[in-house]
Design an enzyme around this catalytic site. Sequence first.
Site, PDB file in Angstrom:
ATOM      1  N   TYR A  93       0.834  -1.208   0.000  1.00  0.00           N
ATOM      2  CA  TYR A  93       0.000   0.000   0.000  1.00  0.00           C
ATOM      3  C   TYR A  93       0.871   1.262   0.000  1.00  0.00           C
ATOM      4  O   TYR A  93       0.599   2.223  -0.716  1.00  0.00           O
ATOM      5  CB  TYR A  93      -0.895  -0.052   1.244  1.00  0.00           C
ATOM      6  CG  TYR A  93      -1.925   1.030   1.385  1.00  0.00           C
ATOM      7  CD1 TYR A  93      -3.117   0.996   0.653  1.00  0.00           C
ATOM      8  CD2 TYR A  93      -1.748   2.073   2.288  1.00  0.00           C
ATOM      9  CE1 TYR A  93      -4.085   1.970   0.815  1.00  0.00           C
ATOM     10  CE2 TYR A  93      -2.705   3.050   2.457  1.00  0.00           C
ATOM     11  CZ  TYR A  93      -3.877   2.995   1.722  1.00  0.00           C
ATOM     12  OH  TYR A  93      -4.827   3.976   1.892  1.00  0.00           O
ATOM     13  N   LYS A 106       0.806   4.086  -2.817  1.00  0.00           N
ATOM     14  CA  LYS A 106       0.424   5.473  -2.499  1.00  0.00           C
ATOM     15  C   LYS A 106       1.562   6.452  -2.796  1.00  0.00           C
ATOM     16  O   LYS A 106       1.309   7.605  -3.174  1.00  0.00           O
ATOM     17  CB  LYS A 106      -0.033   5.574  -1.040  1.00  0.00           C
ATOM     18  CG  LYS A 106      -1.367   4.871  -0.764  1.00  0.00           C
ATOM     19  CD  LYS A 106      -2.455   5.286  -1.736  1.00  0.00           C
ATOM     20  CE  LYS A 106      -3.865   5.028  -1.224  1.00  0.00           C
ATOM     21  NZ  LYS A 106      -4.890   5.321  -2.251  1.00  0.00           N
TER      22      LYS A 106
HETATM   23  P1  NAD Z   1     -13.373   2.320   1.677  1.00  0.00           P
HETATM   24  O1  NAD Z   1     -12.837   0.934   1.769  1.00  0.00           O
HETATM   25  O2  NAD Z   1     -14.410   2.747   2.660  1.00  0.00           O
HETATM   26  O3  NAD Z   1     -13.937   2.604   0.207  1.00  0.00           O
HETATM   27  C1  NAD Z   1     -13.199   2.253  -0.935  1.00  0.00           C
HETATM   28  C2  NAD Z   1     -14.156   1.959  -2.059  1.00  0.00           C
HETATM   29  O4  NAD Z   1     -13.390   1.580  -3.223  1.00  0.00           O
HETATM   30  C3  NAD Z   1     -15.118   0.787  -1.740  1.00  0.00           C
HETATM   31  O5  NAD Z   1     -16.457   1.171  -1.968  1.00  0.00           O
HETATM   32  C4  NAD Z   1     -14.657  -0.296  -2.711  1.00  0.00           C
HETATM   33  O6  NAD Z   1     -15.714  -1.165  -3.156  1.00  0.00           O
HETATM   34  C5  NAD Z   1     -14.088   0.528  -3.854  1.00  0.00           C
HETATM   35  N1  NAD Z   1     -13.183  -0.266  -4.685  1.00  0.00           N
HETATM   36  C6  NAD Z   1     -12.231  -1.135  -4.283  1.00  0.00           C
HETATM   37  N2  NAD Z   1     -11.649  -1.711  -5.333  1.00  0.00           N
HETATM   38  C7  NAD Z   1     -12.231  -1.199  -6.439  1.00  0.00           C
HETATM   39  C8  NAD Z   1     -12.052  -1.412  -7.832  1.00  0.00           C
HETATM   40  N3  NAD Z   1     -11.136  -2.284  -8.291  1.00  0.00           N
HETATM   41  N4  NAD Z   1     -12.827  -0.708  -8.702  1.00  0.00           N
HETATM   42  C9  NAD Z   1     -13.769   0.151  -8.249  1.00  0.00           C
HETATM   43  N5  NAD Z   1     -13.973   0.398  -6.938  1.00  0.00           N
HETATM   44  C10 NAD Z   1     -13.214  -0.281  -6.046  1.00  0.00           C
HETATM   45  O7  NAD Z   1     -12.092   3.270   1.736  1.00  0.00           O
HETATM   46  P2  NAD Z   1     -11.919   4.811   2.151  1.00  0.00           P
HETATM   47  O8  NAD Z   1     -11.392   4.846   3.529  1.00  0.00           O
HETATM   48  O9  NAD Z   1     -13.111   5.609   1.792  1.00  0.00           O
HETATM   49  O10 NAD Z   1     -10.691   5.188   1.191  1.00  0.00           O
HETATM   50  C11 NAD Z   1     -10.839   5.861  -0.041  1.00  0.00           C
HETATM   51  C12 NAD Z   1      -9.449   6.159  -0.587  1.00  0.00           C
HETATM   52  O11 NAD Z   1      -8.722   6.943   0.360  1.00  0.00           O
HETATM   53  C13 NAD Z   1      -8.616   4.915  -0.862  1.00  0.00           C
HETATM   54  O12 NAD Z   1      -7.817   5.116  -2.008  1.00  0.00           O
HETATM   55  C14 NAD Z   1      -7.744   4.832   0.365  1.00  0.00           C
HETATM   56  O13 NAD Z   1      -6.561   4.112   0.114  1.00  0.00           O
HETATM   57  C15 NAD Z   1      -7.505   6.294   0.668  1.00  0.00           C
HETATM   58  N6  NAD Z   1      -7.144   6.570   2.048  1.00  0.00           N
HETATM   59  C16 NAD Z   1      -7.970   6.267   3.088  1.00  0.00           C
HETATM   60  C17 NAD Z   1      -7.554   6.559   4.385  1.00  0.00           C
HETATM   61  C18 NAD Z   1      -8.403   6.269   5.582  1.00  0.00           C
HETATM   62  O14 NAD Z   1      -7.921   6.500   6.711  1.00  0.00           O
HETATM   63  N7  NAD Z   1      -9.624   5.810   5.455  1.00  0.00           N
HETATM   64  C19 NAD Z   1      -6.319   7.135   4.620  1.00  0.00           C
HETATM   65  C20 NAD Z   1      -5.496   7.429   3.525  1.00  0.00           C
HETATM   66  C21 NAD Z   1      -5.923   7.147   2.242  1.00  0.00           C
END
Ligand code: NAD
Length: 251
Positions: free
Chosen positions: A152, A156
Amino acid sequence: MTDPRTALVTGAARGIGAATALRLAADGLRVAVLDLREEDCAATVDAVRAAGGEAIAVGADVGDTDAAAAAVARVVDELGAPTVLVNNAGILRDNLLFKMTETDWDSVMSVHLRGAFLMSREVQKHQVAAGWGRIVNLSSTSALGNRGQANYAAAKAGLQGFTKALAFELGRFGITTNAVAPGFIATDMIRQTAERLHLTYEQFVEGVAKDIPVGRVGQPEDIANAVSFFCSEAAGFVNGQVLYVAGGPKA
Ligand code: NAD
């Protein structure tokens, strides 16, 4: 300017993507809500419509070449050519290096890096044609390195390089590319991390909040606000930047 513009937000069935779709709709954009399964997008689409916005649900795996192309074609037909793209879809497959499988590695690369590449390649055609565009990639504070997240963190950090390369390539067409790097945001994704650490969600959130300078964990709306800025008309001279949204400074 074509009015209203169309935005495509990947991974928008829930979490940060859903909050971003709602926010961009409130900013006056039509929004394509994309996630793996079209039916999972219904709640976000309904919320946008309930707030007076326009949205459609699109099911696609962003890492699949044909699915990515078909998804963008559908958005063009049903909502209008997308000129705003938010590459938000993401997954975790955390493990310490010695236990990490090739599948853990490849699936994370496929969604984050290959997915952002394929979606951006499709959408930029419409942005170039319009002479205007915004691409926002979701990076993470994990890009700086994090135990148990070699895959990851690499993805990122890779998205930050991807962001800067697109900023150089696409800037001349009126297209800006930026990245938002969230810290700890309260979403379902975090529940997976809590489970891995054998903590309840509440214990995990409380423990983490103590170490965040603003004294709380982030909410999806905190990230949506930053994405909204990068997508705005006003941000046209901001290109190739990585904005850490983490409640405190990050290197
Ligand atoms: P989440 O898991 O709640 O939502 C992610 C969504 O992406 C899900 O609905 C999932 O079905 C969808 N997804 C996964 N694989 C997919 C694919 N191949 N095609 C289409 N859709 C797909 O995650 P989140 O916390 O809302 O995170 C959103 C973004 O922010 C991600 O890129 C994550 O890495 C990043 N992020 C999150 C955090 C955190 O603390 N939550 C921190 C840093 C970065």
